[in-house]
Design a protein around this motif. Structure first.
Motif, PDB file in Angstrom:
ATOM      1  N   ILE B 152      40.576 -18.959  15.734  1.00  0.00           N
ATOM      2  CA  ILE B 152      41.767 -19.058  16.597  1.00  0.00           C
ATOM      3  C   ILE B 152      42.018 -20.493  17.030  1.00  0.00           C
ATOM      4  O   ILE B 152      43.133 -20.996  16.991  1.00  0.00           O
ATOM      5  CB  ILE B 152      41.532 -18.232  17.895  1.00  0.00           C
ATOM      6  N   GLU B 153      40.929 -21.139  17.427  1.00  0.00           N
ATOM      7  CA  GLU B 153      41.097 -22.479  17.996  1.00  0.00           C
ATOM      8  C   GLU B 153      41.416 -23.521  16.929  1.00  0.00           C
ATOM      9  O   GLU B 153      42.050 -24.533  17.213  1.00  0.00           O
ATOM     10  CB  GLU B 153      39.863 -22.863  18.813  1.00  0.00           C
ATOM     11  N   ALA B 154      40.988 -23.283  15.699  1.00  0.00           N
ATOM     12  CA  ALA B 154      41.252 -24.263  14.641  1.00  0.00           C
ATOM     13  C   ALA B 154      42.642 -24.088  14.027  1.00  0.00           C
ATOM     14  O   ALA B 154      43.106 -24.933  13.274  1.00  0.00           O
ATOM     15  CB  ALA B 154      40.194 -24.128  13.547  1.00  0.00           C
ATOM     16  N   LYS B 160      51.882 -18.141  13.787  1.00  0.00           N
ATOM     17  CA  LYS B 160      50.581 -17.482  13.937  1.00  0.00           C
ATOM     18  C   LYS B 160      50.809 -16.021  14.303  1.00  0.00           C
ATOM     19  O   LYS B 160      51.507 -15.727  15.273  1.00  0.00           O
ATOM     20  CB  LYS B 160      49.775 -18.152  15.050  1.00  0.00           C
ATOM     21  N   LEU B 161      50.191 -15.135  13.534  1.00  0.00           N
ATOM     22  CA  LEU B 161      50.397 -13.700  13.746  1.00  0.00           C
ATOM     23  C   LEU B 161      49.074 -12.971  13.854  1.00  0.00           C
ATOM     24  O   LEU B 161      48.118 -13.310  13.146  1.00  0.00           O
ATOM     25  CB  LEU B 161      51.190 -13.108  12.574  1.00  0.00           C
ATOM     26  N   ILE B 162      49.023 -11.992  14.713  1.00  0.00           N
ATOM     27  CA  ILE B 162      47.853 -11.107  14.777  1.00  0.00           C
ATOM     28  C   ILE B 162      48.349  -9.672  14.593  1.00  0.00           C
ATOM     29  O   ILE B 162      49.214  -9.194  15.330  1.00  0.00           O
ATOM     30  CB  ILE B 162      47.039 -11.309  16.086  1.00  0.00           C
ATOM     31  N   SER B 200      44.094 -10.778  23.494  1.00  0.00           N
ATOM     32  CA  SER B 200      44.555 -11.640  24.601  1.00  0.00           C
ATOM     33  C   SER B 200      44.260 -13.108  24.301  1.00  0.00           C
ATOM     34  O   SER B 200      45.108 -13.984  24.519  1.00  0.00           O
ATOM     35  CB  SER B 200      43.854 -11.281  25.908  1.00  0.00           C
ATOM     36  N   LEU B 201      43.064 -13.359  23.803  1.00  0.00           N
ATOM     37  CA  LEU B 201      42.677 -14.746  23.491  1.00  0.00           C
ATOM     38  C   LEU B 201      43.630 -15.324  22.442  1.00  0.00           C
ATOM     39  O   LEU B 201      44.113 -16.462  22.577  1.00  0.00           O
ATOM     40  CB  LEU B 201      41.233 -14.777  22.979  1.00  0.00           C
ATOM     41  N   ALA B 202      43.892 -14.545  21.390  1.00  0.00           N
ATOM     42  CA  ALA B 202      44.784 -15.019  20.323  1.00  0.00           C
ATOM     43  C   ALA B 202      46.178 -15.290  20.878  1.00  0.00           C
ATOM     44  O   ALA B 202      46.796 -16.316  20.575  1.00  0.00           O
ATOM     45  CB  ALA B 202      44.842 -13.994  19.197  1.00  0.00           C
ATOM     46  N   GLN B 203      46.653 -14.372  21.725  1.00  0.00           N
ATOM     47  CA  GLN B 203      47.999 -14.561  22.275  1.00  0.00           C
ATOM     48  C   GLN B 203      48.059 -15.812  23.150  1.00  0.00           C
ATOM     49  O   GLN B 203      49.027 -16.562  23.102  1.00  0.00           O
ATOM     50  CB  GLN B 203      48.439 -13.312  23.038  1.00  0.00           C
ATOM     51  N   ALA B 204      46.971 -16.065  23.868  1.00  0.00           N
ATOM     52  CA  ALA B 204      46.928 -17.278  24.698  1.00  0.00           C
ATOM     53  C   ALA B 204      46.964 -18.535  23.837  1.00  0.00           C
ATOM     54  O   ALA B 204      47.407 -19.599  24.286  1.00  0.00           O
ATOM     55  CB  ALA B 204      45.670 -17.263  25.567  1.00  0.00           C
ATOM     56  N   LYS B 205      46.508 -18.428  22.600  1.00  0.00           N
ATOM     57  CA  LYS B 205      46.509 -19.588  21.693  1.00  0.00           C
ATOM     58  C   LYS B 205      47.728 -19.603  20.775  1.00  0.00           C
ATOM     59  O   LYS B 205      47.730 -20.249  19.732  1.00  0.00           O
ATOM     60  CB  LYS B 205      45.230 -19.574  20.837  1.00  0.00           C
ATOM     61  N   GLY B 206      48.738 -18.836  21.116  1.00  0.00           N
ATOM     62  CA  GLY B 206      49.998 -18.927  20.371  1.00  0.00           C
ATOM     63  C   GLY B 206      50.179 -17.929  19.250  1.00  0.00           C
ATOM     64  O   GLY B 206      51.133 -18.025  18.482  1.00  0.00           O
ATOM     65  N   PHE B 207      49.260 -16.966  19.127  1.00  0.00           N
ATOM     66  CA  PHE B 207      49.445 -15.936  18.093  1.00  0.00           C
ATOM     67  C   PHE B 207      50.400 -14.860  18.608  1.00  0.00           C
ATOM     68  O   PHE B 207      50.294 -14.426  19.754  1.00  0.00           O
ATOM     69  CB  PHE B 207      48.095 -15.306  17.715  1.00  0.00           C
ATOM     70  N   ASN B 208      51.309 -14.440  17.733  1.00  0.00           N
ATOM     71  CA  ASN B 208      52.252 -13.368  18.063  1.00  0.00           C
ATOM     72  C   ASN B 208      51.730 -12.035  17.565  1.00  0.00           C
ATOM     73  O   ASN B 208      51.336 -11.925  16.396  1.00  0.00           O
ATOM     74  CB  ASN B 208      53.592 -13.618  17.359  1.00  0.00           C
ATOM     75  N   ALA B 209      51.776 -11.023  18.417  1.00  0.00           N
ATOM     76  CA  ALA B 209      51.410  -9.679  17.979  1.00  0.00           C
ATOM     77  C   ALA B 209      52.457  -9.216  16.979  1.00  0.00           C
ATOM     78  O   ALA B 209      53.653  -9.445  17.167  1.00  0.00           O
ATOM     79  CB  ALA B 209      51.384  -8.732  19.162  1.00  0.00           C
TER      80      ALA B 209
END
Lengths: 240, 240
Positions: B152-154, B160-162, B200-209
């Protein structure tokens, strides 16, 4: 809760499993009298049921509540495919196609076909397992192997597509999907591709040549690519 | 003509195969001195080469003509996936993903992961075979297993999608693809799905559900569905 396939769900308020299903339910899964299970008929109906006789060869019981589910996809996709030489590739394709969403699968015998037969019973089991897995309640229709000509001539879908190795002149699959067709019949050829005479015959019967892109896809990959593309483009109504 | 993977193609005008590749070329395929073969380096280069020494452990020869091919797809797709419990499902997924078109694959270790390791050497061989099969000349990057947080961080992709089991609130994958993104990083979770804290972590890093539709897809099916959808929507420029 354990889910069983029982095609006669709405015909009666009781169920009686086949010897095979009884064994699976009682011997393998160790269900007992009084257990509640779920039954699905592959036609959209799901029911709660209670085991009343836990006989390992003739398990039976009562059907308690039947609920109908609409199909999960708002369009119809009919795939006609020349079976791959390796059984396992066809099995895997069918599992994935059903998970993603396909409504009818026909097996076609083409000039370059490697396999003249399919084992429909085996494929039917894969289909049941795949709909259970993906929480769908409609079992796709699986048709016996037919000749290319028979499949072409029987086709009544409004959008008919034939996918083959591109010459560069074909429209993309996506360009057809963007028009939001309600019903698609797509043909995927064997490892050696369709014979040019088959392509001509299909085109004469209203099939549109369609390209799946620059990469050369194996038979089973071409089928999945098309089914996934249709499900992505047509499967989810727009959110406002 | 037989195609071999040779990563050092542009470094010299001669080639020398490893012991394994020599054995494959000379013992298995029975090539001899004077035979012309093709070499690809997985970086877009394809060359004709002539065998000058048909030694079964140290086959070597001259590289005659190198041609560069552009990537077949005009966008970048990075898949990060939690490996499936069964090796075979991951192997299949990788083969199909590469045929359809993927540029980078990362393996992620999630809270619900079933497998803490992947065999990159084995996956690398599958990747080489898949690009040969589908007539592509660019080998995707396969990354070592990393933790969910590291992946996620890299991530630096513009889109970005999850993808995870839908709650009904997510936008569809197609709605993101319609905006014609140039570069996508998509996360696919393990059999037990992502943990809510990971989402939640992914969304905080800009990933869209992002939703892949109503059907519940297995891990490997979700990955293929996404890659196929991207290739269908973004892979073929419009015909006028």
């Amino acid at each position: 809760m354990q889910l069983f396939y029982y095609p006669h769900l709405t015909a009666s308020t009781t169920f009686e499993f086949s010897e095979e299903e009884s064994k699976h339910c009682i011997k393998v899964l160790r269900h007992q009298k009084g257990d509640t299970i779920q039954l699905m008929d592959g036609k959209g109906n799901l029911a709660y049921a209670m085991i009343e006789n836990d006989h390992p060869k003739r398990c039976s019981g009562s059907i308690q509540q039947v609920q109908y589910f609409e199909p999960s996809l708002p369009y119809h996709f009919h795939l006609s495919i020349a079976p791959t030489k390796q059984h396992e590739r066809l099995d895997w394709m069918l599992e994935k196609a059903i998970e993603m969403g396909v409504h009818q699968v026909s097996f076609i015998h083409c000039i370059n076909s490697e396999r003249p037969k399919v084992n429909l019973e085996r494929l039917h089991k894969i289909a049941i397992s795949a709909i259970k897995q993906s929480k769908q309640y409609h079992l796709p229709i699986l048709n016996e192997m037919l000749s290319f000509k028979e499949v072409i001539e029987a086709s009544q879908a409004p959008l008919k597509l034939i996918a083959y190795c591109p010459t560069g002149q074909e429209q993309s699959l996506y360009s057809f999907l963007k028009a939001q067709p309600q019903s698609i019949h797509l043909l995927v050829g064997p490892e050696g591709d369709f014979h040019p005479s088959e392509v001509s015959l299909a085109q004469a019967k209203g099939f549109n040549a369609c390209s799946l892109g620059k990469n050369i896809l194996r038979t089973e990959t071409a089928a999945l690519f098309s089914i996934a593309a249709a499900a992505a483009v047509l499967g989810q109504p727009e959110k406002s």
